[in-house]
Write a protein that holds these residues in place. Structure first.
Motif, PDB file in Angstrom:
ATOM      1  N   VAL A 289       0.773  -1.217  -0.216  1.00  0.00           N
ATOM      2  CA  VAL A 289      -0.064  -0.052  -0.087  1.00  0.00           C
ATOM      3  C   VAL A 289       1.000   1.210   0.253  1.00  0.00           C
ATOM      4  CG1 VAL A 289      -0.314   0.163   2.519  1.00  0.00           C
ATOM      5  CG2 VAL A 289      -2.254   1.052   1.010  1.00  0.00           C
ATOM      6  N   ALA A 290       0.146   2.421  -0.419  1.00  0.00           N
ATOM      7  CA  ALA A 290       1.190   3.698  -0.568  1.00  0.00           C
ATOM      8  C   ALA A 290       1.726   4.185   0.746  1.00  0.00           C
ATOM      9  CB  ALA A 290       0.140   4.897  -1.174  1.00  0.00           C
ATOM     10  N   SER A 291       2.733   4.482   1.033  1.00  0.00           N
ATOM     11  CA  SER A 291       3.392   4.756   2.335  1.00  0.00           C
ATOM     12  C   SER A 291       2.841   6.544   2.532  1.00  0.00           C
ATOM     13  CB  SER A 291       4.783   4.823   2.340  1.00  0.00           C
ATOM     14  OG  SER A 291       5.542   5.508   1.359  1.00  0.00           O
ATOM     15  N   GLY A 292       2.737   7.310   1.528  1.00  0.00           N
ATOM     16  CA  GLY A 292       2.323   8.607   1.791  1.00  0.00           C
ATOM     17  C   GLY A 292       3.668   9.283   1.244  1.00  0.00           C
ATOM     18  N   ASP A 293       4.832   8.765   1.216  1.00  0.00           N
ATOM     19  CA  ASP A 293       5.883   9.732   0.885  1.00  0.00           C
ATOM     20  C   ASP A 293       6.418   9.358  -0.790  1.00  0.00           C
ATOM     21  OD1 ASP A 293       7.003   7.028   1.079  1.00  0.00           O
ATOM     22  OD2 ASP A 293       8.338   7.645   2.751  1.00  0.00           O
ATOM     23  N   GLY A 294       5.456   8.951  -1.320  1.00  0.00           N
ATOM     24  CA  GLY A 294       5.885   8.326  -2.767  1.00  0.00           C
ATOM     25  C   GLY A 294       6.270   6.893  -2.729  1.00  0.00           C
ATOM     26  N   GLY A 295       6.521   6.342  -1.928  1.00  0.00           N
ATOM     27  CA  GLY A 295       6.807   4.983  -2.097  1.00  0.00           C
ATOM     28  C   GLY A 295       5.482   3.809  -1.692  1.00  0.00           C
ATOM     29  N   HIS A 296       6.156   2.595  -1.119  1.00  0.00           N
ATOM     30  CA  HIS A 296       4.886   1.698  -0.568  1.00  0.00           C
ATOM     31  C   HIS A 296       5.538   0.995   0.467  1.00  0.00           C
ATOM     32  CE1 HIS A 296       3.821   2.347  -4.876  1.00  0.00           C
ATOM     33  NE2 HIS A 296       2.444   1.974  -4.441  1.00  0.00           N
ATOM     34  N   VAL A 297       4.736   0.514   1.416  1.00  0.00           N
ATOM     35  CA  VAL A 297       4.829  -0.280   2.421  1.00  0.00           C
ATOM     36  C   VAL A 297       4.396  -1.800   2.096  1.00  0.00           C
ATOM     37  CG1 VAL A 297       4.104  -0.958   4.786  1.00  0.00           C
ATOM     38  CG2 VAL A 297       4.620   1.531   4.129  1.00  0.00           C
ATOM     39  N   PHE A 298       5.259  -2.920   2.351  1.00  0.00           N
ATOM     40  CA  PHE A 298       5.134  -4.236   1.850  1.00  0.00           C
ATOM     41  C   PHE A 298       4.752  -4.833   2.849  1.00  0.00           C
ATOM     42  CE2 PHE A 298       7.519  -2.149  -1.391  1.00  0.00           C
ATOM     43  CZ  PHE A 298       6.938  -2.435  -2.710  1.00  0.00           C
ATOM     44  N   SER A 299       3.809  -5.900   2.804  1.00  0.00           N
ATOM     45  CA  SER A 299       3.441  -6.672   3.877  1.00  0.00           C
ATOM     46  C   SER A 299       3.446  -8.133   3.465  1.00  0.00           C
ATOM     47  CB  SER A 299       1.900  -6.296   4.605  1.00  0.00           C
ATOM     48  OG  SER A 299       2.244  -5.177   4.905  1.00  0.00           O
ATOM     49  N   LYS A 300       3.550  -9.215   4.451  1.00  0.00           N
ATOM     50  CA  LYS A 300       3.495 -10.574   4.076  1.00  0.00           C
ATOM     51  C   LYS A 300       2.253 -11.154   4.619  1.00  0.00           C
ATOM     52  CE  LYS A 300       8.495 -11.013   4.754  1.00  0.00           C
ATOM     53  NZ  LYS A 300       9.710 -11.512   5.410  1.00  0.00           N
ATOM     54  N   THR A 301       1.347 -10.558   5.600  1.00  0.00           N
ATOM     55  CA  THR A 301       0.239 -11.033   6.197  1.00  0.00           C
ATOM     56  C   THR A 301      -0.771 -10.212   5.798  1.00  0.00           C
ATOM     57  OG1 THR A 301       0.600 -10.422   8.331  1.00  0.00           O
ATOM     58  CG2 THR A 301       1.473 -12.600   7.959  1.00  0.00           C
ATOM     59  N   LEU A 302      -2.076 -10.424   5.901  1.00  0.00           N
ATOM     60  CA  LEU A 302      -2.962  -9.349   5.957  1.00  0.00           C
ATOM     61  C   LEU A 302      -3.216  -8.635   7.337  1.00  0.00           C
ATOM     62  CD1 LEU A 302      -5.565  -8.481   4.226  1.00  0.00           C
ATOM     63  CD2 LEU A 302      -6.805 -10.329   5.400  1.00  0.00           C
ATOM     64  N   SER A 303      -2.986  -9.042   8.176  1.00  0.00           N
ATOM     65  CA  SER A 303      -2.989  -8.250   9.505  1.00  0.00           C
ATOM     66  C   SER A 303      -1.899  -7.107   9.447  1.00  0.00           C
ATOM     67  CB  SER A 303      -2.763  -9.012  10.792  1.00  0.00           C
ATOM     68  OG  SER A 303      -1.530  -9.649  10.679  1.00  0.00           O
ATOM     69  N   GLU A 304      -0.718  -7.392   8.913  1.00  0.00           N
ATOM     70  CA  GLU A 304       0.283  -6.629   8.750  1.00  0.00           C
ATOM     71  C   GLU A 304      -0.004  -5.255   7.528  1.00  0.00           C
ATOM     72  OE1 GLU A 304       3.849  -8.366   7.163  1.00  0.00           O
ATOM     73  OE2 GLU A 304       4.332  -9.140   9.273  1.00  0.00           O
ATOM     74  N   HIS A 305      -0.769  -5.873   6.686  1.00  0.00           N
ATOM     75  CA  HIS A 305      -1.468  -5.044   5.373  1.00  0.00           C
ATOM     76  C   HIS A 305      -2.446  -4.319   5.998  1.00  0.00           C
ATOM     77  CE1 HIS A 305      -2.383  -3.655   1.785  1.00  0.00           C
ATOM     78  NE2 HIS A 305      -3.789  -4.189   1.772  1.00  0.00           N
ATOM     79  N   ASN A 306      -3.343  -4.784   6.652  1.00  0.00           N
ATOM     80  CA  ASN A 306      -4.327  -3.646   7.348  1.00  0.00           C
ATOM     81  C   ASN A 306      -3.790  -2.363   8.158  1.00  0.00           C
ATOM     82  OD1 ASN A 306      -6.248  -5.228   5.920  1.00  0.00           O
ATOM     83  ND2 ASN A 306      -6.678  -6.722   7.751  1.00  0.00           N
ATOM     84  N   ARG A 307      -2.733  -2.846   9.163  1.00  0.00           N
ATOM     85  CA  ARG A 307      -2.125  -1.930   9.725  1.00  0.00           C
ATOM     86  C   ARG A 307      -1.288  -0.774   8.831  1.00  0.00           C
ATOM     87  NH1 ARG A 307      -0.633  -6.097  13.190  1.00  0.00           N
ATOM     88  NH2 ARG A 307       1.421  -6.343  12.074  1.00  0.00           N
ATOM     89  N   ALA A 308      -0.883  -1.350   7.842  1.00  0.00           N
ATOM     90  CA  ALA A 308      -0.283  -0.382   6.736  1.00  0.00           C
ATOM     91  C   ALA A 308      -1.199   0.561   6.181  1.00  0.00           C
ATOM     92  CB  ALA A 308       0.485  -1.207   5.792  1.00  0.00           C
ATOM     93  N   VAL A 309      -2.355   0.006   5.835  1.00  0.00           N
ATOM     94  CA  VAL A 309      -3.530   0.776   5.245  1.00  0.00           C
ATOM     95  C   VAL A 309      -3.869   1.876   6.168  1.00  0.00           C
ATOM     96  CG1 VAL A 309      -5.912   0.463   4.349  1.00  0.00           C
ATOM     97  CG2 VAL A 309      -4.152  -1.051   3.751  1.00  0.00           C
ATOM     98  N   ARG A 310      -4.272   1.322   7.612  1.00  0.00           N
ATOM     99  CA  ARG A 310      -4.652   2.378   8.388  1.00  0.00           C
ATOM    100  C   ARG A 310      -3.765   3.745   8.519  1.00  0.00           C
ATOM    101  NH1 ARG A 310      -6.497  -2.377  10.822  1.00  0.00           N
ATOM    102  NH2 ARG A 310      -4.700  -2.412  12.313  1.00  0.00           N
ATOM    103  N   ALA A 311      -2.413   3.269   8.698  1.00  0.00           N
ATOM    104  CA  ALA A 311      -1.242   4.183   8.630  1.00  0.00           C
ATOM    105  C   ALA A 311      -1.572   5.225   7.533  1.00  0.00           C
ATOM    106  CB  ALA A 311      -0.052   3.492   8.885  1.00  0.00           C
ATOM    107  N   TYR A 312      -1.869   4.678   6.443  1.00  0.00           N
ATOM    108  CA  TYR A 312      -1.818   5.459   5.045  1.00  0.00           C
ATOM    109  C   TYR A 312      -3.125   6.293   5.292  1.00  0.00           C
ATOM    110  CZ  TYR A 312      -2.356   6.795   0.322  1.00  0.00           C
ATOM    111  OH  TYR A 312      -2.521   7.591  -0.901  1.00  0.00           O
TER     112      TYR A 312
END
Length: 338
Positions: A307-330
């Motif tokens: 998912v987008a990080s907000g600074d032009g790059g992306h945050v990568f995740s191995k699990t759905l729970s990690e991904h959901n946290r990254a989405v909330r942060a974005y």
């Protein structure tokens, strides 16, 4: 009487010699004059034009000064007479002699057209239609007709041209540019396919091209391409839907107005990877060499989400729970930076 005749002959010789040197000096001064151009200028020497026509063209544009010496150039400098038709670029500080030498060389100006990675075929056609000094032949042609002209056995041409800068001389046609771009794409794609990783979930070079187009649309950051590719390869291997927004947007066509809504994610189209399994049926954009290489040589990773990080790059995740946290942060980042 003989003495008087000798004096006359000597006087005439001196007069003729003086006249020759005067005219020769005037001709050389005429040719050495600087062109009055403050920036690069394009000039076209038409077919069949001679040096006198070239002088007239330059005078008409106000780039050289008129001189009686012009009519003596042919006689004193016959090596300058043979000029070649073409479109040339004149530079500031050029002399008239420099310009004539350029016309003699036949080294026509190379114009350039740049196709950006991630652009679409309809954008290419619009750009080609606006480029000056290019012969325009595609205005009334359908995509299928263009494919036939290029000898491409596909009804859609999306992705089948390599995105980069192409040079051309005045009079070259738009179809010539596309032909070169297609041949370049196929050379790069086939070479990359020959050097691909083992056991990729891609059956053909065209599959690799489709994946490359998705990578191209997902990131413009060079260092992320292989990692983005790894996410999609990992998902394909696990029979997971790709769920990538650019494919949804492409499938929406003109209905896309800048935002994707939940109903759009659920609406079936051949390109909606939230609905279909596997790759869409065609590429969704034109690609560059680096995206193709990333598609066939992805990073070795266990990532399944980004998912987008907000600074032009992306945050990568191995699990759905990690991904959901990254989405909330974005989403939190977006709220703070409204």
């Amino acid at each position: 009487m003989l003495k008087k005749l000798a004096v006359i002959v000597i006087a005439l010789f001196i007069l003729a010699t003086s006249g020759y040197f005067y005219i020769n000096h005037a001709v050389n001064a005429y040719l050495k004059q600087s062109l009055t151009v403050q920036q690069e200028q394009i000039v076209t020497i038409p077919s069949g034009a001679n040096i006198n026509r070239a002088f007239s063209l330059l005078k008409d544009k106000g780039w050289v000064q008129t001189s009686f010496a012009e009519k003596f150039v042919r006689r004193l400098h016959p090596e300058l007479v043979q000029i070649k038709a073409g479109t040339y670029q004149l530079e500031p500080n050029m002399s008239l002699n420099d310009a004539i030498e350029l016309f003699r060389s036949g080294k026509e100006h190379q114009f350039a057209i740049t196709f950006v990675e991630g652009s679409r075929f309809d954008e290419w056609l619009a750009l080609l239609a606006k480029v000056p000094y290019l012969t325009h032949t595609l205005g009334d042609k359908s995509e299928q007709q263009i494919a036939k002209l290029l000898g491409i056995d596909r009804s859609k041409l999306e992705g089948l041209f390599l995105a980069e800068t192409y040079h051309f001389t005045a009079g070259e046609s738009d179809i010539d540019i596309l032909r070169r771009a297609h041949h370049k794409l196929m050379a790069v794609l086939n070479d990359a396919w020959q050097h691909r990783q083992d056991k990729l979930p891609l059956k053909t070079p065209y599959d690799a091209l489709i994946l490359a187009s998705i990578i191209e649309k997902e990131t413009a950051i060079e260092s992320e391409r292989e990692r983005i590719a790894s996410v999609f390869v990992n998902r394909l291997n696990k029979r997971m839907r790709l769920q990538t927004d650019p494919t949804v947007i492409y499938g929406m066509g003109d209905a896309y107005k800048g935002n994707i809504r939940k109903p759009d994610l659920r609406r079936p189209t051949p390109y909606n990877t939230y609905v279909i399994f596997g790759l869409p049926p065609t590429p969704i954009a034109m690609v560059g060499k680096n995206a193709i290489n990333a598609a066939v040589n992805p990073e070795q990773s266990s990532y399944l989400y980004f998912v987008a990080s907000g600074d032009g790059g992306h945050v990568f995740s191995k699990t759905l729970s990690e991904h959901n946290r990254a989405v909330r942060a974005y989403l939190n980042y977006l709220r703070k930076h409204k």
